[in-house]
Motif scaffolding. Sequence first.
Motif, PDB file in Angstrom:
ATOM      1  N   GLY A 167       0.789  -1.234   0.000  1.00  0.00           N
ATOM      2  CA  GLY A 167       0.000   0.000   0.000  1.00  0.00           C
ATOM      3  C   GLY A 167       0.814   1.274   0.000  1.00  0.00           C
ATOM      4  N   GLN A 168       2.053   1.213  -0.488  1.00  0.00           N
ATOM      5  CA  GLN A 168       2.884   2.424  -0.500  1.00  0.00           C
ATOM      6  C   GLN A 168       2.585   3.316  -1.705  1.00  0.00           C
ATOM      7  OE1 GLN A 168       7.061   1.801   0.754  1.00  0.00           O
ATOM      8  NE2 GLN A 168       6.521  -0.361   1.026  1.00  0.00           N
ATOM      9  N   VAL A 169       2.215   2.697  -2.805  1.00  0.00           N
ATOM     10  CA  VAL A 169       1.768   3.412  -4.015  1.00  0.00           C
ATOM     11  C   VAL A 169       0.673   2.561  -4.661  1.00  0.00           C
ATOM     12  CG1 VAL A 169       3.786   4.814  -4.663  1.00  0.00           C
ATOM     13  CG2 VAL A 169       3.755   2.373  -5.214  1.00  0.00           C
ATOM     14  N   PRO A 170      -0.226   3.186  -5.435  1.00  0.00           N
ATOM     15  CA  PRO A 170      -1.303   2.403  -6.049  1.00  0.00           C
ATOM     16  C   PRO A 170      -0.867   1.599  -7.268  1.00  0.00           C
ATOM     17  CG  PRO A 170      -1.591   4.743  -6.523  1.00  0.00           C
ATOM     18  CD  PRO A 170      -0.439   4.645  -5.576  1.00  0.00           C
ATOM     19  N   PHE A 171       0.230   2.021  -7.929  1.00  0.00           N
ATOM     20  CA  PHE A 171       0.732   1.240  -9.063  1.00  0.00           C
ATOM     21  C   PHE A 171       2.201   1.563  -9.296  1.00  0.00           C
ATOM     22  CE2 PHE A 171      -0.452   5.240 -10.995  1.00  0.00           C
ATOM     23  CZ  PHE A 171       0.385   5.416 -12.087  1.00  0.00           C
ATOM     24  N   THR A 172       2.863   0.637 -10.015  1.00  0.00           N
ATOM     25  CA  THR A 172       4.290   0.793 -10.298  1.00  0.00           C
ATOM     26  C   THR A 172       4.581   0.289 -11.709  1.00  0.00           C
ATOM     27  OG1 THR A 172       4.814  -1.415  -9.432  1.00  0.00           O
ATOM     28  CG2 THR A 172       4.973   0.434  -7.881  1.00  0.00           C
ATOM     29  N   LEU A 173       5.787   0.608 -12.178  1.00  0.00           N
ATOM     30  CA  LEU A 173       6.305   0.011 -13.404  1.00  0.00           C
ATOM     31  C   LEU A 173       7.411  -0.972 -13.041  1.00  0.00           C
ATOM     32  CD1 LEU A 173       6.647   2.892 -16.048  1.00  0.00           C
ATOM     33  CD2 LEU A 173       4.737   1.300 -15.690  1.00  0.00           C
ATOM     34  N   GLY A 174       7.400  -2.121 -13.705  1.00  0.00           N
ATOM     35  CA  GLY A 174       8.476  -3.093 -13.584  1.00  0.00           C
ATOM     36  C   GLY A 174       8.977  -3.467 -14.967  1.00  0.00           C
TER      37      GLY A 174
END
Length: 486
Positions: A167-174
């Motif tokens: 829950g630190q960010v709603p989305f990320t890039l990998g």
Amino acid sequence: MELFDHTLSDLHELLHKQEVTVTDLVKESFKRIKEVDDKVGAFLLLNEENAMAQAKKLDEQLSEGKADPSEILFGLPVGIKDNMMTLGMKTTAASQILDNFEPVYNATAVEKLIDANTITVGKLNMDEFAMGSSNENSSYKLCRNPWDLSRVPGGSSGGSAAAVASGQVPFTLGSDTGGSIREPAAFCGVVGLKPTYGRVSRYGLIAFASSLDQIGPITRTVEDNAYVMQKIAGHDHRDSTSVDKPVPDYLKALTGDIKGMKIGVPKEFLAAGVEDGVKARIKEALAKLEELGATCEEVSLPHSKYALPAYYILSSSEASANLARFDGIRYGVRKEENELLQTYKKTRSEGFGDEVKRRIMLGTFALSSGYYDAYYTKAQKVRTLVKEDFEDLFLQYDVLIGPTTPTVPFKIGENVEDPLTMYVNDILTNLMNLAGVPAISVPCGQADGLPVGLQIIGKHFDEETVYKVAHAFEQATDHHKMKPEL
């Protein structure tokens, strides 16, 4: 944390109703990072001052009615894997050799998110140069699985998956070279897509294996994933492998209706080596898909048994060529010696970690005179056979389905001294990179209290069907609603 229990479209609605501000979202992200990331270790670098300044500007746009209401990602915080170029923000690929490197441009995928007015809160932990299946190869710090801090989050995009799961960010890039988005998504109980090779630009991605690497989104839900993918997909003239093909509306595919669809279940994906708990969850998922009107049939990928060694020969060969540029002369850390050759040697021996050195040496050997045909050429032939296996099956089936990983997340340190056992973690994911086809991992329950991922594989450039099946399954279950307690 409560804010990030919402979907991206929920957050978008809250912003435009002015029930929350962009500043609120960014503050909430940094607050959560400060609460839990000393345990999780998802972030390598934070961008707090710039993020807060950008949030203030976007709030002004909102209050003045200048924000585009159709831009779902407007004002949302995002984390970026640390092998993507970020202008004005250090990019290290989790390696000591790039400890002082600050790019002068943004990766195309990052630029597209900036154009959508997202806010980059920081750079995410990873296996050094994306080489690893556990995130234990980061040269800076361990990343831990939010479901069980004694276990790995998966790799190489471990930080990207752990940041969303906690829950630190709603989305990320990998990025995904042999499973590096899907495996950590499965281990952390979130949604991760590897797009078709060429669908998302690789410009600005620090290359591991150029013919295999793809950037993709990690999110809490399939719908969120489709929103992010919609934004980052598309042709880029700066990337010669980017395909000039129209990007469909992925959201229109999320109908929940999969009646009449034919699903192939490769028998090799449920063979020896796959844990009983994982097999049980996959069989339950297949039963659920049949309830929804799909037909599931056992199929075979006959050359899959050769895919893992072929993958490691090809990826290591490309890595040995790509990483030759890191010599301490033009950029990155330099270990100065009196002679140029000694400078190269010292810089590379101190700058690279053990796993990176291992793969450079393996790749250099496979490409060397006398061994090229025996290893590299043969691996390329296997790659063609794997691709043909997929093409044959997709003449009859809409998607293929199996587990994302053969096991649940393993303990930190359990496999670190055994590279071959570590490499086998990619056995169910690297085939899709060899073939270039899209694949998504979605949560499908738990085994021994740990997440299990369902992998859905589609035809080239048919992310729509992959999303359709993934979304229908997700909406018929509650697995995506489960959260770790930190």
